[in-house]
Design an enzyme around this catalytic site. Structure first.
Site, PDB file in Angstrom:
ATOM      1  N   ASP A  88       0.849  -1.189   0.000  1.00  0.00           N
ATOM      2  CA  ASP A  88       0.000   0.000   0.000  1.00  0.00           C
ATOM      3  C   ASP A  88       0.888   1.244   0.000  1.00  0.00           C
ATOM      4  OD1 ASP A  88      -2.278   1.557   0.188  1.00  0.00           O
ATOM      5  OD2 ASP A  88      -2.561   1.239   2.335  1.00  0.00           O
ATOM      6  N   GLU A  97       2.529   5.138  -4.108  1.00  0.00           N
ATOM      7  CA  GLU A  97       2.488   6.039  -5.276  1.00  0.00           C
ATOM      8  C   GLU A  97       3.814   6.798  -5.500  1.00  0.00           C
ATOM      9  OE1 GLU A  97      -1.054   4.548  -4.118  1.00  0.00           O
ATOM     10  OE2 GLU A  97       0.090   5.926  -2.852  1.00  0.00           O
ATOM     11  N   ASP A 109      -9.016   3.498  -1.731  1.00  0.00           N
ATOM     12  CA  ASP A 109      -9.919   3.995  -0.686  1.00  0.00           C
ATOM     13  C   ASP A 109     -11.210   4.538  -1.284  1.00  0.00           C
ATOM     14  OD1 ASP A 109      -7.847   3.325   0.921  1.00  0.00           O
ATOM     15  OD2 ASP A 109      -7.237   5.364   1.397  1.00  0.00           O
TER      16      ASP A 109
END
Length: 948
Positions: free
Chosen positions: A536, A539, A632
């Site tokens: 997770d 980015e 999310d």
């Protein structure tokens, strides 16, 4: 200045609702443009600001402002303007509205103000009686000097055509200096695929290494017959890819636009599109599946961003598929730099802030062929372990902050009789949110994981890329020793902040980073016997915004030109990777490269076994190494719908194993919403329930109705586990979509082109979910053919058209396509138990009374498994089974056949297997559904079953 005639391409930006005003009645104000007075504005450096005075306005008045960007170039719309009110006198008879907002690099031609009154539930408006205001200095940077490039030399070597280009005239220098000399290479890859790369002749610019993102392999032999032709003009240089029929697939000679801009930090090129083009892809994004052909502006810059419509998201996939009169082709730009891609009527335009223009055009012409061609470049999707196709349960916070809390939930799921295969752990299991550790409330965690394994369940924990720079913390100390962390140009460590506090990040380009990461994964497995890893925040996400380089052209990051820069909430663009690689060029590759290293680490941990890696961030080719979830989302009806186009789009990106958090991650769900989401989520390729901290639990068992919905829908999923597994295996070989839009298998039916509220699993199962609050019925489209109700076996329709279906709170409509044989097994509560149950076949007859299907079987986990592939064919009263491949012994027997659409009025009285009558077989015929039970057919041998 006031303009006559309203702009055609406008976007609503601001709605201001007033209260405590003078209480006038009716809509007399909204059609009186004199109520809008004293409009002033300034436009400087792409920021529009000013004020509007509204005189004598009543309660509940709305003021609206639209703007149109400079229509000489883009006819595009931009980002939101903020507005503020202040009262000018005591009786509130007039007010002054100030406004300000960044328009973006495309400039603004005019804006428009009008009024709306809402009184007692009635809306009064006349948007034709507003005021227009032209922006005299609103044009974007002039392209008048952008004359493109001329071809100055050509050559051919081993079927590759090379064109040397020289800058024509003085050049543009719109945002940075022009690159004066370019080289174009035109490389035929196959009869359906061609690569056109435009790069600097000096070969000094950033290009993605082939070991990071595959560039495919051109054919080793001369291609005699091609499904495309490539032509070009010499002055200025443009190129065109066409079908032999003359149909243009990609053409950079767009009237009125620069042919090619190639600067140090800015590249621009456009292509012709048909009006109202059917474009799909260009992601990550949260939007309709079919991209609006006149208002799409897609930014490619990986960002920790939830489901915000149209803005850039967690991943970057600069590829699109166009569906035109039943034929499909696609275009992939192999470039990792930030970019904006705009769709406007008749054209697509790329604006890129670095790298080279490396295009692949693939000709299809079928959807399956086009995706096969694209994934031949970026890599075929990874074949997932069979257990990953079961139901997954997760929770962030709430009761999941200890081993006991998670155990209690698992016990409740099982006591409710719900399906479950995998138990996940979010960051709460860690010690101080530090990777590869267990907190004090999880000291007994590995013992519990062993219990899960004894029950043939699985476990996946989360791991974040941010490593806390804590002295004595093993992963940090070992990373320092291996020198694998990202640095500033002066050699000092780059520090940011995520969950554990101040952190560092790995440089995935460093040759030792893979070994360091593998070592941490292997040590972690000694204290947490996980079966896969969840990566997770990659980015990469950073809770602080560091300083860093910003180019003159600002992409529309987070939908806010000039406000949200490249460095916002991520790593600094000034960072230097191993061998001098700039973060500016590779930002979009961080999560992708982490997925590669994680896949490699798990492969080293369990040699010969398939890996399971779930990533949030992705790039072209990530699906070759990893699976994905959509990040999310929120517990809203809109996000329920949006999950469908998100999953469809990822099929085009070569990531078939993808899903969204069931019942929504952020926010409190409702019983009705969770019902509908449990139903839909049962058909996601990756099916996981997950919920965020700070909100009430939303586990299925908390509501009796949701439990019923989940049991009903997931019983279909587990029944069709052999079918779904076969689709995944096919995807790993050909790239084939698993979760398909209706047009995938009906590409000449134009009614299907915009449908993204239904989908099919493979070509055999049509799912029509309820996506609207309060609905007890749903209208769905049925392509031509016979479609059978999954639950009753009755034929729903035989011709293309819409049909309204009953859909009570616990029901999701599922239909089987006539002509398809679905392999099935009796569902148990886990995949382990299900695949050990007997097989049965669901044969849905088409209009000619035939059906066919296949079954793929292996051990469910090996990378290069022994496998068996069976083909089923039903015609008339005969079902034949033939082995295409017989490498794996199939243990369970085939014990039942269901024939949907059986038209004979009487049931057969005798069943024969390979010519021998089956005394133990039983036959039931009801409502044109023939069931033959009591069979014991060995699927390892060829067989012929007949009924008379």
């Amino acid at each position: 200045m006031t303009f006559g005639g309203r702009p055609t391409k406008l976007v609503l930006l601001i709605a201001l609702v007033f209260s405590c005003l003078c209480g006038q009645t009716l809509g007399q104000y909204v059609d009186d443009p004199s109520a809008i007075q004293n409009v002033t504005y300034t436009y400087d450096n792409y920021v529009l600001s000013g004020s509007v005075m509204l005189k004598s306005f009543p309660n509940n008045m709305n003021a609206y402002i639209y703007y149109q960007t400079y229509d000489g170039v883009w006819n595009m719309t931009g980002t939101t303007i903020t507005a503020h009110w202040k009262w000018e006198n005591a009786d509130n008879t007039y007010g002054n509205w100030s406004f300000e907002g960044t328009i973006g690099p495309y400039g603004i031609s005019k804006f428009y103000v009008y009024l709306m009154l809402v009184e007692s539930g009635v809306t009064y408006t006349d948007d034709n009686n507003g005021q227009y205001y032209g922006v005299a200095n609103g044009a974007p940077r002039s392209t008048a000097n952008c004359d493109g490039y001329d071809v100055v030399h050509t050559s051919v070597s081993k079927d590759v055509t090379y064109l040397d280009l020289a800058l024509n005239g003085k050049g543009c220098a719109l945002y940075s200096p022009d690159v004066k000399y370019l080289t174009v290479s035109i490389t035929p890859y196959s009869k359906d695929l061609v690569r056109i790369k435009i790069a600097d002749t000096a070969n000094k610019r950033w290009q993605i290494p082939a070991n990071v993102v595959s560039e495919g392999t051109p054919s080793s032999y001369s291609i005699r017959t091609k499904a495309y032709t490539v032509s070009y003009t010499k002055s200025p240089f443009t190129f065109k890819v066409s079908r032999p029929s003359g149909e243009v697939l990609f053409d950079t000679g767009v009237s009125g636009l620069p042919s090619l801009i190639f600067e140090e930090d800015y590249l621009e090129i456009s292509s012709v599109l048909p009006d109202n083009a059917n474009i799909y892809g260009l992601g990550d994004m949260t939007d309709s599946f079919r991209r609006p052909p006149d208002t799409t502006l897609q930014t490619f810059w990986n960002l920790d961003q939830g489901t915000t419509r149209r803005n850039n998201g967690y991943g970057s996939h600069p590829v699109y598929f166009e569906l035109r009169d039943g034929l499909v082709h696609g275009v992939f730009l192999r470039n990792s730099n930030g970019m904006d891609v705009a769709l406007v009527p008749g054209q697509i335009t790329y604006r890129v802030i670095g790298g080279v223009l490396d295009f692949y055009v693939f000709a299809g012409p079928t959807p399956a062929a086009a995706l096969d061609q694209y994934t031949s470049i970026i890599g075929k999707p990874a074949f997932v372990p069979l257990w990953t196709l079961g139901f997954h349960q997760c929770r962030y916070g709430g009761t999941w902050v200890s081993t006991q809390g998670i155990k209690d939930t698992v016990d409740s799921l099982q006591q409710a009789g719900l399906y479950l295969d995998t138990v996940w752990a979010d960051i709460n299991y860690m010690n101080q949110y530090e990777d590869f550790t267990l907190g004090s409330d999880f000291s007994d965690w590995n013992d519990y994981v062993a219990t899960l394994h004894q029950e043939y369940l699985h476990h996946v924990p989360i791991v974040d890329p941010g490593i806390p720079n804590v002295s004595g913390y093993g992963p940090y100390q070992e990373g320092l020793s291996s020198d694998v962390f990202l640095k500033w140009p002066n050699g000092t460590l780059f520090l940011g902040q995520v969950w554990p506090g101040v952190t560092v990040w790995a440089d995935w380009f460093h040759p030792q980073s893979g070994a360091w990461w593998t070592s941490q994964v292997q040590k972690f497995h000694q204290i947490d016997s996980f079966d896969g890893l969840w990566i997770d925040m990659n980015e990469a996400s950073n809770f602080v915004t560091p300083p860093g380089y910003e180019p003159a052209y600002t992409i529309n990051n987070d939908g806010a030109w000039g406000v949200v820069g490249l460095n916002t909430r991520t790593l600094s663009m000034n960072l230097t990777h191993y061998s001098g690689i700039s973060e500016y060029n590779v930002h979009n590759l961080f999560g992708h490269y982490e997925a590669i290293h994680t896949h490699n680490a798990l492969s080293a941990l369990n040699p010969g076994q398939r890996t399971f890696v779930l990533t949030r961030s992705s790039f072209a080719g990530t699906g070759h190494y990893s699976q994905k979830w959509n990040g999310d989302n929120a517990a809203t009806w809109d996000d329920l719908y949006l999950s469908i186009p998100q999953i469809m789009s990822n099929q085009l990106f070569g990531i078939p194993m993808v899903g969204s958090d069931i019942c929504g991650f952020n926010g409190d769900t409702t019983e009705e919403l969770c019902n509908r989401w449990a139903q839909l989520g049962a058909f996601y390729p990756f099916s996981r329930h997950h919920h965020s901290a700070g909100y009430d639990d939303s586990f299925f068992f908390l509501w009796e109705s949701v439990t019923e919905s989940a049991l009903k829908a997931f019983s279909v999923r587990y029944t069709l586990l052999p079918y779904l597994y076969g689709l995944m295996q096919q995807a790993s070989q050909t790239g084939a979509a698993v979760f398909r839009p209706l047009w995938w298998d009906n590409s000449f039916d134009k009614n299907t082109y915009a449908i993204d509220t239904q989908f099919t699993l493979g070509d055999g199962l049509l799912v029509t979910p309820v996506l609207t609050e309060g609905a007890t019925s749903v209208t769905g489209y049925f392509p031509d053919g016979i479609w059978y109700d999954w639950y009753t076996g009755s034929a729903e329709t035989t011709s293309a058209g819409y049909k309204t279906l009953d859909a009570n709170l616990t029901h999701i409509n599922v239909h089987v396509k006539g002509g398809v044989i679905l392999p099935a097994q009796y569902p148990a509560k886990t995949t382990y138990a299900t695949v050990r149950n007997p097989y049965f076949l669901i044969a849905a007859l088409d209009k000619s009374g035939t059906a066919s299907g296949s079954l793929y079987v292996d051990d469910g986990i090996s990378v290069n498994p022994k496998s068996s592939q069976l083909a089923f064919q039903l015609s008339g009263n005969t079902l034949s089974t033939q082995a295409i491949r017989s490498g794996f012994h199939i243990g369970p027997k085939l014990d039942q056949i269901q024939v949907l659409g059986y038209t004979s009025g009487t049931a057969p009285t005798a069943i024969y297997l390979n010519g021998r009558r089956q005394a133990g077989a039983k036959v039931v015929l009801s409502q044109k559904v023939l069931k033959i039970t009591g069979l014991t057919i060995d699927l390892n041998t060829k067989s012929v079953l007949q009924w008379k």
